[in-house]
Motif scaffolding. Structure first.
Motif, mmCIF file in Angstrom:
data_model
loop_
_atom_site.group_PDB
_atom_site.id
_atom_site.type_symbol
_atom_site.label_atom_id
_atom_site.label_comp_id
_atom_site.label_asym_id
_atom_site.label_seq_id
_atom_site.Cartn_x
_atom_site.Cartn_y
_atom_site.Cartn_z
ATOM 1 N N GLN A 46 -2.095 7.852 -5.239
ATOM 2 C CA GLN A 46 -1.738 6.651 -4.488
ATOM 3 C C GLN A 46 -0.289 6.662 -4.027
ATOM 4 N N GLN A 50 2.612 4.778 -0.751
ATOM 5 C CA GLN A 50 3.548 3.781 -1.239
ATOM 6 C C GLN A 50 4.845 3.897 -0.449
ATOM 7 N N GLU A 122 -10.814 0.440 -6.956
ATOM 8 C CA GLU A 122 -10.715 -1.014 -6.800
ATOM 9 C C GLU A 122 -11.970 -1.693 -7.310
ATOM 10 N N GLY A 139 -6.354 -1.906 -0.784
ATOM 11 C CA GLY A 139 -5.731 -0.579 -0.664
ATOM 12 C C GLY A 139 -5.904 -0.018 0.734
ATOM 13 N N GLN A 142 -3.707 -2.073 3.169
ATOM 14 C CA GLN A 142 -2.291 -1.765 2.988
ATOM 15 C C GLN A 142 -1.937 -0.398 3.587
ATOM 16 N N THR A 143 -2.822 0.568 3.385
ATOM 17 C CA THR A 143 -2.599 1.905 3.951
ATOM 18 C C THR A 143 -2.597 1.853 5.468
ATOM 19 N N VAL A 164 -0.983 -7.857 -6.540
ATOM 20 C CA VAL A 164 -1.319 -7.062 -5.353
ATOM 21 C C VAL A 164 -1.688 -7.963 -4.183
#
Lengths: 340, 95
Positions: A46, A50, A122, A139, A142-143, A164
């Protein structure tokens, strides 16, 4: 790094995220022959997506962005000449060999110790309309937004008020996406006050004790219907983002018939292991990172270090002068957990 | 849609443009895009239809586990578009 593999290794590490990479680095550094396997095209887990700067101590790469830490660790693996297998899926583990699928074929490779560092997945939640385009995991969103700079819509509703959910809400607003609401199942906000206040200041309503009735829309998300405090409410939105928590990605442990026990602390099913990360059930199996309890990257990094060292110690490779290192890592882990 | 400016991440870096084809039409993306992000940048939000009921599906997990983003790329079926980088001249078809 080479793509040709041996028939056996002292240590095989499954998973090339922060825990796996530090485990492989430390195992190699202290004398073991090591192979690290990852199903993705590149190592990093991950960390690759980030974009924010990490905080904490120097041991935990404070000040670096997640993907920078990934690059630092990858470079160390190259320097140490650790064997790396990418685009490779481990599909079974027996007592002393792994079965890996790569290059359109399957191979078995023997090991003395195996470190399982497969990370987290998740937590899915299901409601009518959950399969519609526009419903996606936090996720994924966000990516798309932070790494690729695209968005599947102009507005979003976030399901889940943990850190989150709250942090991503803020990030979405920064990216120009309107966060219409945060929906929380329980009667209190899950995340820290600092994040809650940030989004409240920006006018994002947080609905507590709320239940999702249905996602609305025919070909893609157009809205969501919720029940909050007994009242039904319809919110127009393009995106429904699920931020309902993370779980250990433990399927390999299950295929290896390792017992998983429910943990209240983590609200997850985890293997039983000692303070050297070694499974009680099989002393050749070691775990590190989110797979043995979802926490955070700095803990994953320390657990990876511990796993690598612990393997070398039990293989009789670790020079006595390094015994203290294991104790030091355990101390740091304890401090990190107390701080949480 | 593409997010061009961001208060923290700064303006979008100028990257090499890539041309590709999706369901017979030509589109542009940036080097570094995945197929999924390239499609979303071009406002394509429905990725495929479910096999039996023909219901609309699109990217869900984003990490190559759920198979909801699968498409046929240069003739190969079931390519995970969330993990595959877009390349110049790629021919992509939804399934």
């Amino acid at each position: 790094m080479n793509n040709s593999v041996n028939e056996s290794y002292d240590v095989i590490v499954i998973g090339g995220g922060p825990a796996g990479m530090t485990a492989a680095i430390n195992a190699k550094k202290f004398g073991a022959s090591v192979l690290i396997v990852d199903e993705n095209d590149e190592l990093g887990g991950q960390l690759v997506k980030q974009t924010h700067k990490f905080f904490g101590s120097k041991m935990h790469y404070a000040g670096y962005r997640g993907f920078e830490i990934g690059n630092i660790l990858k470079e160390e693996l190259v320097e140490l000449e650790v064997d790396v297998l990418k685009n490779a899926v481990v599909w079974h583990i027996e007592d002393d060999e792994v079965f890996i699928s790569f290059n359109d074929t399957s191979s078995n490779i023997k090991f003395k110790k195996i470190i399982i560092a497969t990370g987290a997945k998740e937590r899915p939640i299901f409601f009518p309309g959950w399969t519609l385009p526009g419903v996606l995991f936090v996720g994924a969103l966000q990516t798309l937004v932070n790494l690729y700079r695209v968005s599947p819509g102009k507005s979003a509703v976030i399901i889940g008020s943990g850190n989150v959910g709250l942090i991503v809400s803020y990030q979405l607003i920064q990216a120009g996406i309107e966060v219409k609401a945060v929906i929380e199942k329980t009667n209190k906000i899950g995340g820290y006050r600092v994040h809650e206040n940030k989004i409240k200041k920006l006018g994002v309503p947080i609905f507590l004790s709320a239940e999702i009735k249905s996602a609305l829309g025919d070909k893609y998300v157009e809205g969501i219907e919720i029940i909050s405090n007994g009242k039904t409410k319809t919110i127009n939105t393009d995106i429904i983002c699920i931020a309902a928590g993370m779980l250990s990605q433990n399927i390999l442990l299950r295929t290896a018939d390792i017992n998983l026990v429910y943990s209240e602390t983590y609200n997850d099913y985890l293997p039983i292991f000692n303070d050297e990360q070694i499974l009680l059930e099989n002393k050749n199996f070691i775990v590190a990172g989110d797979v043995c309890g979802v926490e955070e990257a700095s803990i994953a990094i320390e657990e990876g270090r511990l796993a690598g060292l612990s393997c070398c110690e039990h293989l009789g490779l670790l020079d006595q002068k390094y015994n203290d290192l294991i104790f030091e890592i355990q101390k740091r882990l304890s401090e990190l957990r107390d701080a949480r | 849609m593409r997010i061009f400016s961001h208060p923290i991440l700064g303006p979008l870096e100028i990257k090499k443009e890539i041309k590709f084809e999706f369901n017979g039409r030509k589109y542009k993306a940036f080097e570094g895009d995945t197929i999924a992000s390239a499609l979303i940048a071009n406002d394509i939000i429905i990725f495929r239809q479910s096999e039996i009921k023909k219901e609309p599906r699109a990217i869900f997990c984003g990490i190559g586990k759920c198979n909801d983003c699968n498409m046929t790329v240069n003739g190969t079926r079931n390519v995970k578009t969330c993990k595959t980088k877009v390349k110049e001249g790629m021919v992509i078809k939804s399934e």
